[in-house]
Scaffold this active site. Structure first.
Site, PDB file in Angstrom:
ATOM      1  N   HIS B 192      -1.417  33.014   4.377  1.00  0.00           N
ATOM      2  CA  HIS B 192       0.031  33.013   3.439  1.00  0.00           C
ATOM      3  C   HIS B 192      -0.432  33.358   2.103  1.00  0.00           C
ATOM      4  CE1 HIS B 192       3.410  30.817   1.276  1.00  0.00           C
ATOM      5  NE2 HIS B 192       3.660  31.894   1.578  1.00  0.00           N
ATOM      6  N   CYS B 211      -0.922  23.768   0.881  1.00  0.00           N
ATOM      7  CA  CYS B 211      -0.116  24.395  -0.308  1.00  0.00           C
ATOM      8  C   CYS B 211       1.141  24.503   0.139  1.00  0.00           C
ATOM      9  CB  CYS B 211      -0.702  25.762  -0.467  1.00  0.00           C
ATOM     10  SG  CYS B 211      -2.084  25.515  -1.246  1.00  0.00           S
ATOM     11  N   HIS B 212       1.604  25.336   1.460  1.00  0.00           N
ATOM     12  CA  HIS B 212       3.114  25.604   1.920  1.00  0.00           C
ATOM     13  C   HIS B 212       3.124  25.184   3.267  1.00  0.00           C
ATOM     14  CE1 HIS B 212       1.749  28.244  -1.590  1.00  0.00           C
ATOM     15  NE2 HIS B 212       2.825  27.768  -2.165  1.00  0.00           N
ATOM     16  N   GLY B 213       2.508  24.473   3.661  1.00  0.00           N
ATOM     17  CA  GLY B 213       2.931  23.866   4.826  1.00  0.00           C
ATOM     18  C   GLY B 213       2.696  24.559   6.175  1.00  0.00           C
TER      19      GLY B 213
END
Lengths: 690, 247
Positions: B192, B211-213
């Site tokens: 990502h 960080c963003h799953g």
């Protein structure tokens, strides 16, 4: 003179911008329509050259800062890594280092031009003072930049120059401590110098804008020294001045490129290829050539405070020039006396520069004092006096008249002054050269090297044999810490294949770690590893070598030199001779005598060498006939060993030398072509202006 | 300027308006005026080439100018190519080549230097200390590389997935070396935005990026979250059964 512009773009988008920010009008009135006197000579192109140099220095400086590490332990190494590993790093560093010298060279011509043609006189006083401020800023910037490589001259230059401020009564010591950020010159000093060295060029750029602004208000001075009155006196800046400046710049670039590609170390001090050592002062502390005249003034005065005051006064006095010289006639062309004294003053300045590089003893001190007196007398006595007693010759009515009058062509005096200046400049450089004349040692014989001259290349066989000599003999005491095994396979080197270099590396044991157990361990070398040093630290090296520290050999051929003497150093500039280091190293290796000459008192543990300064060297005779076996049938003699290992060490000192010379040739072909084209273009453009 | 009409055949720099400007420009210089007009101003600080072209205009004699022959483009000079035109074009072209060549080293220096490239050489990793179910992180070229000694359960979980149902379809066999199913070697950088996923976390017992799953499975394949692709497999080979070379 550059009033509001009547410039109006026709493109609607540009119009839209112009109504809100009249920047195109400003550019147009400043650099296109701006009227310049039509009688300007080539001394006036140095303004453009200086703008270019400022740009070049900022650009290369910003780039070098991307790779440089401002730390006392890492700075020297990081500079070497720039030169060795960064793509075109050697080029960028040479441009920046030689660029500093070129910048000062150009600014001195620019200043002398202003002096000769009275460019400081009413209404250009502020313009002139801004120039003096730029010059002072340049000196500060140049000095701090010279400190950054953190070599011996960097360190000791920083020490000496910062100590100047200790002469200030009462506050001196506090000021010096403030500058250092410590009890001596050290890491904090280097850090702040780096910061300021990055800042000041932008300050210079700002003052340059003011300088040009003031110039465009008053208008340019010109060789006749009369103001432009009618349109006949001027031509448009573009294309007339721009094309002329471009031609001038192109010629200057040729001169610049000669240094960058062929003589990158001609103006530098070999001492600065030795890492800074706070325990040892170099035998001669010599500033860069552009500070030498002021350094001579400093040393001429036997009192510390008075010396410092005189040195700074010698620069500050320039700011008062508009009032010291009150003569109405601007140009020295029409001032018979001022003209002669001007040239005497030039000689005085160059003489001071020469003396600045000499050891401060004997006749040099006396002459230095006389010249210092003459320097100040020119400003304080002569110019005020001349402006009262001199009868100037009549000046032309207008610039147009001046142009018409000299259609006969007065090229000859120009040429002679150029030659005079070049010889004088050479003398100045020679001063720096003779300062490092070997004391108490024979001059090494100049040898023939395959790598000398503009087309010089390393002899691959000699590099390979030299590597063998290094590995089997020198490496037991001397490190080669800036050279990695991978370098052996790089182009321009000994010509090994990648596999051969890897195999060579694997013969060495390299310390690595810590491993998962937290321990250091040894493993076979890899191409990315550097040659391991024979001793873990300096102390261990000294203990093993009777108190002497065997220097690292990576840069030895650049860190050693000897004075070539007058006029040889001048000839060297044209023949591109710069092999003093290799000459010295090769001579030293062969210069051992079994018995010192009668009367020479050789200290215990030392050996007599004809070429070592002082003759008593701690290194025993390293090479003997037959000591190293050559596979290629080359003679196994000391002479051959010395030559091979020196060739190898020249390569370790500058692995990209062949690339430098090859690119230099291309650049020269290009620049000569461009210069010729610009010359004819300039002629065509000016054809209808004369 | 009144008489400034476009000239047929003149190759313009941009909009039609500029043609007129250029024409005016030449005319004004021809008349010995010091002022220049629009295009010169706009381009004055630009490339050497442009300046050289405008430099050209200064020398256009009146007679030639009236017919517009002084214009520096090939098209305009087609009928009467003059030596002057050639000179200006040649000078401008040479200067442009020089400027372009100068840019090269200034940009090239930003690429990794030789020592960085040399330090990116292949590394060898001994697998013996890694117990089943454990994983280690090693660095290669500044990137963390996860080496996981997968359990039977993890291997089965990785193999028994319908590949077509995955966001970035890839069978487990394409992500490990044949005969070494227990070893998963992946670059531990979330695809990502470059954070480092945590091993043995997330719904699939693979990797989870805090960080963003983004959630990766036991084969390092993306299963949930914003990451677009699977964790990349670095180039590596088995030197022996217990040793790999990465790079």
């Amino acid at each position: 003179m550059s009033g509001p512009s009547d410039f109006q773009p026709t493109n609607p988008a540009l119009k839209w911008i112009e109504r809100r920010l009249p920047i195109m009008g400003l550019m147009h009135s400043s650099f296109v329509a701006y009227p310049t006197p039509r009688n300007l000579n080539y001394w006036w192109t140095f303004g453009a050259i200086l703008s270019l140099m400022l740009g070049v220095q900022i650009l290369t400086g910003v780039i070098l800062a991307m790779h440089y590490t401002p730390h006392a332990d890492l700075a020297f190494k990081s500079v070497e890594l720039i030169v060795r590993d960064v793509n075109y790093g050697w080029l960028l560093r040479n441009v920046h280092a030689c660029g500093a010298s070129m910048f000062f060279f150009a600014v001195y011509i620019h200043m002398f031009r202003g002096l000769y043609y009275g460019s400081y006189k009413e209404p250009r006083e502020v313009l002139w003072i801004l120039g003096v401020i730029i010059y002072l800023l340049m000196m500060a910037t140049g000095f701090m930049g010279y400190v950054l490589p953190w070599g011996q001259m960097s360190f000791w230059g920083a020490t000496v120059i910062t100590n100047l401020f200790s002469a200030v009564p009462y506050f001196g010591e506090s000021i010096v401590t403030l500058l250092w950020g410590g009890y001596s010159v050290g890491n904090p000093t280097l850090n702040r110098f780096f910061s300021l060295h990055y800042l000041l060029p932008f300050v210079i750029a700002g003052v340059v804008v003011l300088h040009i602004w003031a110039l465009h208000v008053a208008g340019q001075n010109n060789p006749a020294g009369v103001e432009a009155k009618t349109e006949k006196d001027t031509v448009a800046f573009t294309p007339y001045a721009t094309i002329k400046d471009m031609f001038g710049v192109s010629c200057f670039l040729l001169f610049f490129a000669w240094f960058i590609f062929y003589m990158p170390n001609y103006l530098g001090d070999p001492e600065n290829y030795i890492p800074a050592n706070p325990a040892v002062t170099p035998p001669h502390i010599v500033p860069e050539w552009y500070y030498l005249p002021f350094y001579a003034i400093l040393r001429s005065i036997p009192n510390k405070l008075a010396g410092v005051v005189a040195m700074f006064g010698a620069i500050i006095i320039l700011a008062f020039l508009p009032w010291l010289d009150s003569a109405k006639t601007r140009s020295s062309k029409y001032r018979p006396l001022a003209k002669q004294f001007f040239w005497m003053f030039v000689v005085v300045c160059i003489g001071l520069g020469y003396l600045g590089a000499q050891p401060p003893e004997g006749i040099y001190v006396i002459v230095g004092r006389i010249l210092t007196f003459l320097y100040f007398a020119y400003f304080l006595i002569l110019l005020p006096l001349l402006s009262r007693i001199e009868t100037p010759r009549p000046v032309p009515n207008s610039i147009a008249d001046d142009v018409l009058a000299k259609s006969g062509g007065k090229a000859a005096p120009m040429v002679s002054t150029v030659i005079a200046l070049m010889v004088a400049g050479g003398l100045l450089l020679g001063g720096a050269d003779s300062a490092r004349a070997a004391e108490g040692a024979s001059k090494p014989p100049a040898q023939k090297w395959s790598f000398s001259g503009p087309f010089g290349k390393f002899d691959r066989g000699a590099l390979q044999r030299g590597l063998k000599v290094y590995k089997e003999v020198c490496a037991s005491c001397h490190g080669l810490s800036f050279v990695a095994f991978r370098n052996l396979a790089e182009s321009g080197g000994p010509g090994y294949s990648v596999a051969q270099a890897a195999a060579f590396a694997s013969e060495y044991k390299v310390k690595d770690g810590p491993n998962d157990q937290g321990e250091m361990f040894e493993r076979p070398g890899r191409p990315a590893d550097y040659f391991p040093s024979p001793f873990p630290n300096e102390q261990a090296a000294r203990v093993a070598n009777g108190g002497a520290f065997p220097p690292d050999l990576s840069l030895i051929t650049k860190a050693r030199s000897y004075g070539r003497g007058f006029p040889q150093f001048l000839i060297d500039f044209f023949t591109q001779y710069q092999e003093q280091g290799p000459d010295y190293v090769a001579a030293l290796l062969q210069g051992y005598e079994d018995k010192p000459p009668a009367g020479f008192n050789l200290p215990a543990g030392s050996y007599f060498n004809n070429y070592f300064p002082g003759h008593a060297i701690k290194m025993p005779k390293p090479l003997n006939d037959g000591q190293v076996t050559y596979d290629d049938g080359s003679p196994a003699t000391v002479a051959q060993y010395a030559k091979d290992v020196t060739t190898f060490l020249m390569w370790t000192a500058e692995p990209h030398m062949e690339a430098r010379k090859a690119l230099g040739l291309q650049v020269f072909v290009f620049l000569i072509l461009l210069t010729v084209l610009l010359y004819f273009t300039k002629k065509k453009v000016w054809a209808n202006a004369h | 300027m009144h008489a400034c009409e476009p000239i047929a055949g003149l190759r313009s720099y941009g909009k039609g308006a500029n043609r007129t400007i250029l024409d005016c420009l030449f005319r004004r210089i021809g008349e010995g005026k010091s002022g220049f007009s629009a295009a010169a101003g706009a381009a004055g600080a630009g490339s050497l080439f442009r300046i050289a072209l405008f430099g050209a205009s200064g020398a256009v004699p009146l007679a030639a100018d009236k017919k517009g022959l002084g214009i520096v483009t090939t098209a305009s000079s087609a009928d009467h190519p003059t030596r002057r035109d050639f000179l200006y074009v040649a000078t401008g072209a040479v200067a442009a080549v020089g400027a372009a060549a100068t840019v090269w080293p200034l940009v090239s220096q930003m690429n990794p230097d030789a020592s960085t490239i040399a330090a990116g050489a292949p590394i060898e990793v001994d697998l013996t200390p890694i117990a089943e179910g454990q994983d280690i992180k090693v660095f290669w070229r500044g990137k963390p590389i996860y080496i996981s000694h997968r359990t039977k359960k993890q291997i089965e979980a990785a193999q028994n997935v319908q590949v077509s149902s995955l966001p970035d379809p890839q069978p487990d066999s394409a992500r490990v070396k044949a005969g070494h199913d227990q070893w998963l070697v992946v670059v531990g950088i979330c695809t990502h935005l470059g954070c480092i996923p945590i091993a043995h976390e997330g719904a699939y017992d693979g990797f989870f990026c805090p960080c963003h799953g983004s959630v990766y499975d036991t084969s390092g394949r993306i299963r949930q979250g914003p990451a677009p692709t699977n964790l990349p497999v670095p180039p590596y080979t088995f030197v022996s059964d217990t040793k790999i070379q990465i790079g």
